[in-house]
Design a protein around this motif. Structure first.
Motif, PDB file in Angstrom:
ATOM      1  N   GLU A  85       0.820  -1.215   0.000  1.00  0.00           N
ATOM      2  CA  GLU A  85       0.000   0.000   0.000  1.00  0.00           C
ATOM      3  C   GLU A  85       0.851   1.261   0.000  1.00  0.00           C
ATOM      4  N   THR A  86       2.062   1.200   0.547  1.00  0.00           N
ATOM      5  CA  THR A  86       2.891   2.395   0.687  1.00  0.00           C
ATOM      6  C   THR A  86       3.876   2.589  -0.452  1.00  0.00           C
ATOM      7  N   GLY A  87       4.205   1.529  -1.192  1.00  0.00           N
ATOM      8  CA  GLY A  87       5.169   1.667  -2.278  1.00  0.00           C
ATOM      9  C   GLY A  87       5.671   0.332  -2.790  1.00  0.00           C
ATOM     10  N   ILE A  88       6.842   0.376  -3.383  1.00  0.00           N
ATOM     11  CA  ILE A  88       7.448  -0.811  -3.991  1.00  0.00           C
ATOM     12  C   ILE A  88       8.820  -1.036  -3.376  1.00  0.00           C
ATOM     13  N   ARG A  89       9.077  -2.288  -2.975  1.00  0.00           N
ATOM     14  CA  ARG A  89      10.392  -2.675  -2.481  1.00  0.00           C
ATOM     15  C   ARG A  89      10.988  -3.667  -3.479  1.00  0.00           C
ATOM     16  N   ILE A  90      12.202  -3.372  -3.907  1.00  0.00           N
ATOM     17  CA  ILE A  90      12.910  -4.270  -4.820  1.00  0.00           C
ATOM     18  C   ILE A  90      14.156  -4.761  -4.102  1.00  0.00           C
ATOM     19  N   LYS A  91      14.277  -6.070  -3.994  1.00  0.00           N
ATOM     20  CA  LYS A  91      15.437  -6.677  -3.347  1.00  0.00           C
ATOM     21  C   LYS A  91      16.274  -7.378  -4.411  1.00  0.00           C
ATOM     22  N   TYR A  92      17.572  -7.180  -4.323  1.00  0.00           N
ATOM     23  CA  TYR A  92      18.523  -7.847  -5.218  1.00  0.00           C
ATOM     24  C   TYR A  92      19.301  -8.862  -4.384  1.00  0.00           C
ATOM     25  N   PRO A  93      18.852 -10.127  -4.326  1.00  0.00           N
ATOM     26  CA  PRO A  93      19.475 -11.096  -3.419  1.00  0.00           C
ATOM     27  C   PRO A  93      20.934 -11.426  -3.755  1.00  0.00           C
ATOM     28  N   MET A  94      21.311 -11.369  -5.007  1.00  0.00           N
ATOM     29  CA  MET A  94      22.691 -11.702  -5.376  1.00  0.00           C
ATOM     30  C   MET A  94      23.646 -10.548  -5.066  1.00  0.00           C
ATOM     31  N   LYS A  95      23.110  -9.346  -4.847  1.00  0.00           N
ATOM     32  CA  LYS A  95      23.949  -8.187  -4.544  1.00  0.00           C
ATOM     33  C   LYS A  95      23.776  -7.724  -3.096  1.00  0.00           C
ATOM     34  N   PHE A  96      22.897  -8.400  -2.336  1.00  0.00           N
ATOM     35  CA  PHE A  96      22.616  -8.043  -0.948  1.00  0.00           C
ATOM     36  C   PHE A  96      22.195  -6.576  -0.833  1.00  0.00           C
ATOM     37  N   LYS A  97      21.279  -6.175  -1.707  1.00  0.00           N
ATOM     38  CA  LYS A  97      20.835  -4.785  -1.790  1.00  0.00           C
ATOM     39  C   LYS A  97      19.313  -4.750  -1.809  1.00  0.00           C
ATOM     40  N   SER A  98      18.751  -3.703  -1.207  1.00  0.00           N
ATOM     41  CA  SER A  98      17.309  -3.529  -1.194  1.00  0.00           C
ATOM     42  C   SER A  98      16.989  -2.051  -1.420  1.00  0.00           C
ATOM     43  N   VAL A  99      15.947  -1.788  -2.208  1.00  0.00           N
ATOM     44  CA  VAL A  99      15.525  -0.415  -2.512  1.00  0.00           C
ATOM     45  C   VAL A  99      14.032  -0.319  -2.242  1.00  0.00           C
ATOM     46  N   PHE A 100      13.629   0.720  -1.479  1.00  0.00           N
ATOM     47  CA  PHE A 100      12.204   0.966  -1.256  1.00  0.00           C
ATOM     48  C   PHE A 100      11.848   2.317  -1.846  1.00  0.00           C
ATOM     49  N   MET A 101      10.747   2.358  -2.596  1.00  0.00           N
ATOM     50  CA  MET A 101      10.280   3.595  -3.220  1.00  0.00           C
ATOM     51  C   MET A 101       8.819   3.823  -2.845  1.00  0.00           C
ATOM     52  N   HIS A 102       8.528   4.990  -2.242  1.00  0.00           N
ATOM     53  CA  HIS A 102       7.140   5.371  -1.975  1.00  0.00           C
ATOM     54  C   HIS A 102       6.481   5.712  -3.310  1.00  0.00           C
ATOM     55  N   TRP A 103       5.159   5.677  -3.313  1.00  0.00           N
ATOM     56  CA  TRP A 103       4.432   5.930  -4.562  1.00  0.00           C
ATOM     57  C   TRP A 103       4.759   7.304  -5.147  1.00  0.00           C
ATOM     58  N   ASP A 104       4.998   8.304  -4.299  1.00  0.00           N
ATOM     59  CA  ASP A 104       5.290   9.640  -4.826  1.00  0.00           C
ATOM     60  C   ASP A 104       6.715   9.757  -5.376  1.00  0.00           C
ATOM     61  N   GLN A 105       7.555   8.771  -5.139  1.00  0.00           N
ATOM     62  CA  GLN A 105       8.920   8.769  -5.685  1.00  0.00           C
ATOM     63  C   GLN A 105       8.996   8.073  -7.044  1.00  0.00           C
ATOM     64  N   ILE A 106       7.899   7.465  -7.472  1.00  0.00           N
ATOM     65  CA  ILE A 106       7.890   6.690  -8.716  1.00  0.00           C
ATOM     66  C   ILE A 106       7.209   7.505  -9.806  1.00  0.00           C
ATOM     67  N   ARG A 107       7.907   7.675 -10.918  1.00  0.00           N
ATOM     68  CA  ARG A 107       7.336   8.407 -12.056  1.00  0.00           C
ATOM     69  C   ARG A 107       6.373   7.523 -12.831  1.00  0.00           C
ATOM     70  N   GLY A 108       6.664   6.237 -12.931  1.00  0.00           N
ATOM     71  CA  GLY A 108       5.798   5.317 -13.659  1.00  0.00           C
ATOM     72  C   GLY A 108       6.526   4.049 -14.028  1.00  0.00           C
ATOM     73  N   TYR A 109       5.842   3.226 -14.812  1.00  0.00           N
ATOM     74  CA  TYR A 109       6.441   1.983 -15.286  1.00  0.00           C
ATOM     75  C   TYR A 109       6.074   1.781 -16.745  1.00  0.00           C
ATOM     76  N   SER A 110       6.862   0.971 -17.404  1.00  0.00           N
ATOM     77  CA  SER A 110       6.549   0.611 -18.783  1.00  0.00           C
ATOM     78  C   SER A 110       6.693  -0.889 -18.939  1.00  0.00           C
ATOM     79  N   LYS A 111       5.974  -1.416 -19.901  1.00  0.00           N
ATOM     80  CA  LYS A 111       6.105  -2.832 -20.238  1.00  0.00           C
ATOM     81  C   LYS A 111       7.122  -2.936 -21.363  1.00  0.00           C
ATOM     82  N   SER A 112       7.946  -3.948 -21.297  1.00  0.00           N
ATOM     83  CA  SER A 112       9.016  -4.067 -22.271  1.00  0.00           C
ATOM     84  C   SER A 112       9.321  -5.538 -22.535  1.00  0.00           C
ATOM     85  N   SER A 113      10.304  -5.746 -23.354  1.00  0.00           N
ATOM     86  CA  SER A 113      10.815  -7.082 -23.639  1.00  0.00           C
ATOM     87  C   SER A 113      12.295  -7.096 -23.319  1.00  0.00           C
TER      88      SER A 113
END
Length: 189
Positions: A85-113
């Motif tokens: 509900e508050t945002g998106i968390r992306i975890k990179y397990p092979m790099k031991f890194k995690s990023v959390f973004m609130h909805w107001d920090q996200i410009r948008g998303y696109s679908k790609s290949s």
């Protein structure tokens, strides 16, 4: 915005891909250990020519370099995404890194290949997430179990779909190819 958000969505890493990368790293460690023992036996015990040892050592370095490059190219693509509900968390397990973004920090998303497999040109779906600070996070289907549920339910969250973008690359630093993203920079009005 008074809409009720759906429950959180979470993808999991594709463990087959992670296992393959870890097995490759274990193989490199074992190979390097065996190679070190072999070089010791050749140089100390057999007193062989130094030229053969140098050539074998350089071939070993080339093998290790290719393996490290393969690991680096896949480690940043393997991620786990959790949409709440508050945002998106992306975890990179092979790099031991995690990023959390609130909805107001996200410009948008696109679908790609995403194309992989060298000359085979195998293709997988992906979602590219753009932040207001020009950071880009790509979630690729072949590296994530649960990707289809994520793709279907993203439209229910307060995030703008910027559209569809193709897979474009350009030459970067000599002969390395780098992905070029369509919505990388915000449009100026």
């Amino acid at each position: 915005m008074n809409q009720t958000l759906p429950e959180s969505i979470r993808t999991t890493p594709n463990y087959y891909r992670i296992s393959a990368v870890l097995l490759l790293l274990i193989f490199v460690v074992l190979y390097t250990s065996f190679f070190g023992c072999l070089m010791y036996a050749i140089v100390v015990v057999e007193n062989e020519e130094l030229t053969a040892v140098v050539i074998a050592f350089l071939l070993n370095l080339l093998f290790i370099g290719i393996t490290i490059a393969a690991f680096r190219s896949t480690s940043h693509k393997m991620n786990v995404i959790e949409v709440t509900e508050t945002g998106i968390r992306i975890k990179y397990p092979m790099k031991f890194k995690s990023v959390f973004m609130h909805w107001d920090q996200i410009r948008g998303y696109s679908k790609s290949s995403y194309f992989y497999g060298g000359q085979l040109r195998l293709k997988s779906s992906s979602i590219v997430i753009y932040t207001n600070t020009n950071q880009i996070h790509e979630v690729i289907r072949i590296y994530n179990s649960g990707f289809d549920n994520l793709q279907k339910s993203l439209k229910d969250f307060p995030i703008t779909c910027l559209g569809h973008e193709g897979f474009n690359t350009k030459t970067h630093k000599a002969f390395f190819m780098k992905r070029v993203y369509k919505y990388d920079k915000p449009e100026t009005k």
